[in-house]
Design a protein around this motif. Structure first.
Motif, PDB file in Angstrom:
ATOM      1  N   VAL A   1     -43.357   4.188  -4.361  1.00  0.00           N
ATOM      2  CA  VAL A   1     -43.187   4.497  -5.768  1.00  0.00           C
ATOM      3  C   VAL A   1     -43.743   3.340  -6.596  1.00  0.00           C
ATOM      4  CG1 VAL A   1     -41.504   4.958  -7.577  1.00  0.00           C
ATOM      5  CG2 VAL A   1     -41.158   5.858  -5.281  1.00  0.00           C
ATOM      6  N   PRO A   2     -44.602   3.589  -7.578  1.00  0.00           N
ATOM      7  CA  PRO A   2     -45.106   2.490  -8.407  1.00  0.00           C
ATOM      8  C   PRO A   2     -43.977   1.884  -9.240  1.00  0.00           C
ATOM      9  CG  PRO A   2     -45.791   4.608  -9.300  1.00  0.00           C
ATOM     10  CD  PRO A   2     -45.174   4.883  -7.973  1.00  0.00           C
ATOM     11  N   VAL A   3     -43.915   0.561  -9.277  1.00  0.00           N
ATOM     12  CA  VAL A   3     -42.880  -0.164 -10.013  1.00  0.00           C
ATOM     13  C   VAL A   3     -43.566  -1.189 -10.905  1.00  0.00           C
ATOM     14  CG1 VAL A   3     -40.789  -1.558  -9.874  1.00  0.00           C
ATOM     15  CG2 VAL A   3     -41.263   0.132  -8.105  1.00  0.00           C
ATOM     16  N   HIS A   4     -43.163  -1.231 -12.178  1.00  0.00           N
ATOM     17  CA  HIS A   4     -43.770  -2.154 -13.135  1.00  0.00           C
ATOM     18  C   HIS A   4     -42.676  -2.875 -13.909  1.00  0.00           C
ATOM     19  CE1 HIS A   4     -47.626  -0.101 -12.479  1.00  0.00           C
ATOM     20  NE2 HIS A   4     -46.952   1.036 -12.565  1.00  0.00           N
ATOM     21  N   LEU A   5     -42.976  -4.081 -14.315  1.00  0.00           N
ATOM     22  CA  LEU A   5     -42.092  -4.860 -15.188  1.00  0.00           C
ATOM     23  C   LEU A   5     -42.806  -5.046 -16.521  1.00  0.00           C
ATOM     24  CD1 LEU A   5     -39.459  -6.442 -15.555  1.00  0.00           C
ATOM     25  CD2 LEU A   5     -40.633  -8.462 -14.665  1.00  0.00           C
TER      26      LEU A   5
ATOM     27  N   LYS B   1     -42.202  -5.028  -5.174  1.00  0.00           N
ATOM     28  CA  LYS B   1     -42.874  -4.355  -4.070  1.00  0.00           C
ATOM     29  C   LYS B   1     -41.861  -3.871  -3.040  1.00  0.00           C
ATOM     30  CE  LYS B   1     -46.669  -4.966  -0.780  1.00  0.00           C
ATOM     31  NZ  LYS B   1     -47.709  -5.903  -0.259  1.00  0.00           N
ATOM     32  N   ARG B   2     -40.819  -4.688  -2.789  1.00  0.00           N
ATOM     33  CA  ARG B   2     -39.776  -4.270  -1.850  1.00  0.00           C
ATOM     34  C   ARG B   2     -39.018  -3.064  -2.396  1.00  0.00           C
ATOM     35  NH1 ARG B   2     -39.706  -9.979  -0.932  1.00  0.00           N
ATOM     36  NH2 ARG B   2     -38.151 -10.400  -2.551  1.00  0.00           N
ATOM     37  N   LEU B   3     -38.770  -3.054  -3.713  1.00  0.00           N
ATOM     38  CA  LEU B   3     -38.103  -1.908  -4.326  1.00  0.00           C
ATOM     39  C   LEU B   3     -38.979  -0.667  -4.206  1.00  0.00           C
ATOM     40  CD1 LEU B   3     -35.711  -0.842  -6.017  1.00  0.00           C
ATOM     41  CD2 LEU B   3     -36.960  -1.543  -8.061  1.00  0.00           C
ATOM     42  N   SER B   4     -40.279  -0.837  -4.394  1.00  0.00           N
ATOM     43  CA  SER B   4     -41.207   0.286  -4.304  1.00  0.00           C
ATOM     44  C   SER B   4     -41.238   0.883  -2.901  1.00  0.00           C
ATOM     45  CB  SER B   4     -42.603  -0.188  -4.713  1.00  0.00           C
ATOM     46  OG  SER B   4     -43.565   0.811  -4.472  1.00  0.00           O
ATOM     47  N   ALA B   5     -41.125   0.008  -1.898  1.00  0.00           N
ATOM     48  CA  ALA B   5     -41.277   0.459  -0.512  1.00  0.00           C
ATOM     49  C   ALA B   5     -40.008   1.033   0.090  1.00  0.00           C
ATOM     50  CB  ALA B   5     -41.756  -0.705   0.350  1.00  0.00           C
TER      51      ALA B   5
ATOM     52  N   GLY C   1     -28.470   8.789  -7.952  1.00  0.00           N
ATOM     53  CA  GLY C   1     -27.028   8.674  -7.837  1.00  0.00           C
ATOM     54  C   GLY C   1     -26.540   7.530  -6.972  1.00  0.00           C
ATOM     55  N   GLN C   2     -27.450   6.685  -6.463  1.00  0.00           N
ATOM     56  CA  GLN C   2     -27.064   5.565  -5.629  1.00  0.00           C
ATOM     57  C   GLN C   2     -27.576   4.259  -6.229  1.00  0.00           C
ATOM     58  OE1 GLN C   2     -28.532   6.305  -1.680  1.00  0.00           O
ATOM     59  NE2 GLN C   2     -26.882   7.742  -1.179  1.00  0.00           N
ATOM     60  N   ILE C   3     -26.788   3.177  -6.004  1.00  0.00           N
ATOM     61  CA  ILE C   3     -27.190   1.858  -6.473  1.00  0.00           C
ATOM     62  C   ILE C   3     -28.044   1.202  -5.392  1.00  0.00           C
ATOM     63  CG2 ILE C   3     -26.428  -0.425  -7.233  1.00  0.00           C
ATOM     64  CD1 ILE C   3     -25.796   1.706  -9.234  1.00  0.00           C
ATOM     65  N   HIS C   4     -29.269   0.848  -5.746  1.00  0.00           N
ATOM     66  CA  HIS C   4     -30.176   0.184  -4.823  1.00  0.00           C
ATOM     67  C   HIS C   4     -30.343  -1.262  -5.271  1.00  0.00           C
ATOM     68  CE1 HIS C   4     -31.455   3.970  -2.880  1.00  0.00           C
ATOM     69  NE2 HIS C   4     -31.232   4.479  -4.082  1.00  0.00           N
ATOM     70  N   ARG C   5     -30.340  -2.170  -4.282  1.00  0.00           N
ATOM     71  CA  ARG C   5     -30.399  -3.595  -4.581  1.00  0.00           C
ATOM     72  C   ARG C   5     -31.511  -4.262  -3.791  1.00  0.00           C
ATOM     73  NH1 ARG C   5     -28.396  -8.267  -2.062  1.00  0.00           N
ATOM     74  NH2 ARG C   5     -27.843  -9.973  -3.472  1.00  0.00           N
ATOM     75  N   VAL C   6     -32.288  -5.062  -4.495  1.00  0.00           N
ATOM     76  CA  VAL C   6     -33.261  -5.928  -3.836  1.00  0.00           C
ATOM     77  C   VAL C   6     -33.054  -7.330  -4.393  1.00  0.00           C
ATOM     78  CG1 VAL C   6     -34.973  -4.129  -3.417  1.00  0.00           C
ATOM     79  CG2 VAL C   6     -35.045  -5.422  -5.557  1.00  0.00           C
TER      80      VAL C   6
END
Length: 588
Positions: free
Chosen positions: A110-114, A90-94, A72-77
């Motif tokens: 959290v694992p993050v993939h593109l 990696k910053r988004l994951s951490a 429910g929140q907007i996260h920005r990196v």
């Protein structure tokens, strides 16, 4: 036995190399597992999020912004354009608050993939070490934990909407908005609301939808709010509600409506065109110079309101304006003039926020070229001005160096006759003790225009010689040396302006073999062009080259009674301390 030993050693070395360099991440050689488990895709057992992840790179920025809605929140990196895309992921994951796994695993990243979304590599992970500048593409997938987001690259984005700081009944409001990647203006929707206080409770009523709004009598005494959003983007609308109440109907621009606009209603013929020159007063110079003027009348939005009524009413073919701010030109003057069939250019002085702007009627003239000259720069580098430079001692050059005067030049072709018209626009230095410097500027301008005209002769297909119009605020009256230099080419050696400031070296400056002009002023109908509390004079003018043009008539100035109605200019009826000079000019 020797061969077997070597074979074993080679096999073990190869196994160690493969384990170290190739297969350690998946564990294919380090632990027994099935092939399917070893090559598990990041897309397995994930759910699609209906809202996309937005990746933006604004013009001029050196980074990309990644916006993802989680919990429910907007996260920005953000990621620098020159770094690998893995760094921002990696910053988004951490991010500690981003959790898409079970409670017992909250402490883990959290694992993050593109993932490639299109093309032959669709469904596969992006190639490692790809730079942020090229990694993200429309339709790619960003997998965060067990949620997959479709990537929206540079969607239309509305950053701001600005309303003027003055509303009046019957006057159209044109909001200024800042948006990027908006390919179709029709996708920007605006809803106008009347904000009322009813028994201490604020209430809003929708009064209109559209890009503009004209306040009515029902709006007087209330505030207006505008809610804007881009229809093609699912984002929260942007709401703007300044604390400005709508005023009652403003008076017409005083004497202008009856005395100055009326002569302009008669259209000029094909052999004549109308020239308009006006110093509109930059906000840069207002300060405390006009204590007699109402404070709200000094706001640029109030002046713009008066100019909206004034400029179109003259039906001029060429407008030369001085002291034009960049924001005022870009957000008000240019759009407003284009709505009336004009186009224009603005050129700045080198150290202030204002400059000269020239507009032309597009159904009368075609733009062939436009340029501008910084007078001091031209004096020091242009060989055309070598003779003038040789006459000036160092102490004059030092004083002249800090002057920011420019000459704007626009080359137009008359659609009716096919003839070339060179329109020059300038604003000479104001200081009363600097008359000799203005004389130097006039000399430079004459030489630059003569050189530019020679270029036009080479370019032009017209058999007639190019004509020159020079407009501006010259800060010198009809008895000044500048006026004498432009109209007669003869400035007497004993003229007071030659020795102003005790720089007697200016006495050697000659004006032989230069263009000569006739002017709109002096004229009985132009007793003043600048009217302030402590100064009244004709310091603005429209000069036309004698050889090719003539001034047929001028539009009379308002009466002195109108000038003194609110003490002096600027006032509630006149937005500047100057008045425009309007002249009908015909070809010879």
């Amino acid at each position: 036995q020797n061969c077997q030993t070597k074979s074993c050693l080679l096999r073990e070395s190869l196994r160690a190399m493969l384990a170290r360099h190739c297969f350690r991440p998946c564990g294919l050689l380090l632990r027994p597992c099935s092939t399917a488990a070893a090559i598990r895709s990041p897309l397995d057992n994930v759910k699609r999020c209906p809202r996309p992840a937005v990746v933006t790179c604004r013009k001029g920025q050196q980074f990309v912004g990644i916006f993802v809605e989680m919990k429910g929140q907007i996260h920005r990196v953000r990621g620098e354009l020159t770094e690998s895309f893995e760094a921002p992921l990696k910053r988004l994951s951490a991010m500690s608050e981003v959790v898409h796994v079970d409670d017992e695993n909250r402490s883990e990243d959290v694992p993050v993939h593109l993932i490639n979304g299109r093309g032959p590599n669709a469904g596969s992970a992006k190639r490692p070490r790809t730079l942020c500048s090229t990694a993200f593409e429309e339709g790619d997938l960003l997998v965060v934990g067990d949620v997959a987001y479709s990537i929206r690259l540079n969607p239309p984005c509305l950053y701001s909407v600005v309303l003027p700081d003055y509303f009046a009944e019957g006057e159209v409001i044109h909001p200024v908005y800042h948006a990027e990647h908006l390919e179709n203006d029709a996708d920007l929707h605006m809803e106008w609301r009347r904000v009322m206080d009813v028994d201490g409770v604020q209430a809003e009523v929708v009064v209109s939808t559209g890009r503009t709004y004209t306040p009515t009598a029902s709006d007087v005494g209330h505030r207006l709010a505008v809610v804007a959003h881009i229809a093609t983007v699912d984002v929260k609308p942007l709401r703007v509600c300044p604390s400005i109440r709508v005023e009652g109907p403003m008076p017409e621009p005083g004497y202008l409506e009856t005395a100055r606009h009326t002569p302009s209603y008669h259209p000029v013929d094909s052999n004549t065109f109308r020239v308009f020159t006006y110093n509109i007063l930059s906000s840069t110079y207002i300060g405390s110079n006009f204590p007699y003027c109402a404070a709200h009348a000094l706001k640029s939005s109030y002046g713009d309101y008066l100019l909206r009524k004034e400029l179109p009413a003259y039906h001029a073919d060429v407008f030369c304006l001085q002291e034009v701010d960049n924001f005022r030109f870009r957000e008000f003057l240019l759009p407003a003039m284009r709505r009336h069939g004009y186009d224009g250019v603005l050129n700045f002085k080198w150290n202030v926020r204002e400059g000269e702007a020239t507009f032309w009627r597009k159904d009368r003239f075609t733009l062939r070229d436009s340029t501008y000259y910084m007078l001091y720069n031209e004096l020091t580098v242009n060989p055309v001005l070598a003779a003038t430079l040789a006459l000036l001692p160092k102490r004059i050059l030092v004083a002249f160096k800090i002057r920011n005067t420019i000459l704007q030049v626009v080359h137009l072709e008359d659609k009716a006759s096919g003839r070339d018209l060179i329109v020059a626009n300038t604003h000479l230095y104001y200081n009363p003790t600097a008359a000799n410097q203005r004389l130097i500027m006039a000399s430079i301008i004459l030489d630059l225009l003569a050189a530019y005209r020679k270029k036009v002769v080479k370019w032009s297909y017209s058999k007639s010689p190019p004509a020159v119009v020079l407009c501006g605020d010259f800060n010198g009256n009809v008895s000044s040396a500048v006026h004498a230099a432009l109209t007669t080419g003869n400035v007497p050696m004993q003229h007071v302006d030659r020795i102003a400031g005790d720089d007697r070296s200016v006495l050697d400056l000659e004006f032989y073999d230069t263009m000569q002009f006739s002017s709109a002023a002096p004229h009985p109908d132009i007793p003043y062009s600048n009217y302030t509390g402590d100064f009244v004079s004709v310091i603005d003018n429209c000069f036309v080259e004698k050889e090719t043009l003539q001034v047929d008539r001028v539009v009379p100035m308002p009466s002195e009674k109108a000038m003194k109605e609110f003490t002096a200019l600027p006032s509630l009826r006149f937005p500047s301390d100057h008045l425009p000079i309007i002249a009908d000019v015909s070809w010879r």
